[in-house]
Motif scaffolding. Sequence first.
Motif, short mmCIF file in Angstrom:
data_model
loop_
_atom_site.label_atom_id
_atom_site.label_comp_id
_atom_site.label_asym_id
_atom_site.label_seq_id
_atom_site.Cartn_x
_atom_site.Cartn_y
_atom_site.Cartn_z
N LEU A 13 0.83 -1.21 0.00
CA LEU A 13 0.00 0.00 0.00
C LEU A 13 0.86 1.25 0.00
O LEU A 13 0.58 2.21 -0.73
N LEU A 14 1.92 1.28 0.78
CA LEU A 14 2.83 2.42 0.83
C LEU A 14 3.48 2.66 -0.53
O LEU A 14 3.55 3.80 -1.01
N ILE A 15 3.91 1.59 -1.20
CA ILE A 15 4.52 1.73 -2.52
C ILE A 15 3.52 2.25 -3.54
O ILE A 15 3.83 3.13 -4.35
N MET A 18 3.00 5.90 -2.97
CA MET A 18 4.16 6.67 -3.41
C MET A 18 4.22 6.78 -4.94
O MET A 18 4.60 7.82 -5.47
N VAL A 19 3.82 5.74 -5.63
CA VAL A 19 3.88 5.75 -7.10
C VAL A 19 2.77 6.61 -7.68
O VAL A 19 3.01 7.47 -8.54
N PHE A 20 1.53 6.41 -7.24
CA PHE A 20 0.39 7.09 -7.85
C PHE A 20 0.02 8.40 -7.15
O PHE A 20 -0.59 9.27 -7.77
N GLY A 21 0.29 8.55 -5.90
CA GLY A 21 -0.11 9.74 -5.16
C GLY A 21 -1.54 9.62 -4.67
O GLY A 21 -2.36 8.91 -5.23
N THR A 22 -1.84 10.32 -3.59
CA THR A 22 -3.16 10.19 -2.98
C THR A 22 -4.27 10.81 -3.83
O THR A 22 -5.38 10.32 -3.86
#
Length: 78
Positions: A13-15, A18-22
């Motif tokens: 989930l963290l990755i 980080m990749v897509f943004g909130t």
Amino acid sequence: MGSFSIWHWLIVLLIVVMVFGTKKLKNIGSDLGGAVKGFKDGIKEGGQPAADANAPAAGQVAQDTTKTTIDVEAKQKS
């Protein structure tokens, strides 16, 4: 071996965040929710008889049933 632990899922989930943004994930979630809602409304609408058989349902494009003939001449290759 078997299934992943909670720590594996938190790292994934963290990755993803980080990749897509909130903001992008929020937009994807709202788009998916709207699609599911539209699908459910379409299913409810599909079970009811239409008021006018010739009128298109909401969200559908009406087809032009008039036929038009186009007169053309074929050119021969030289």
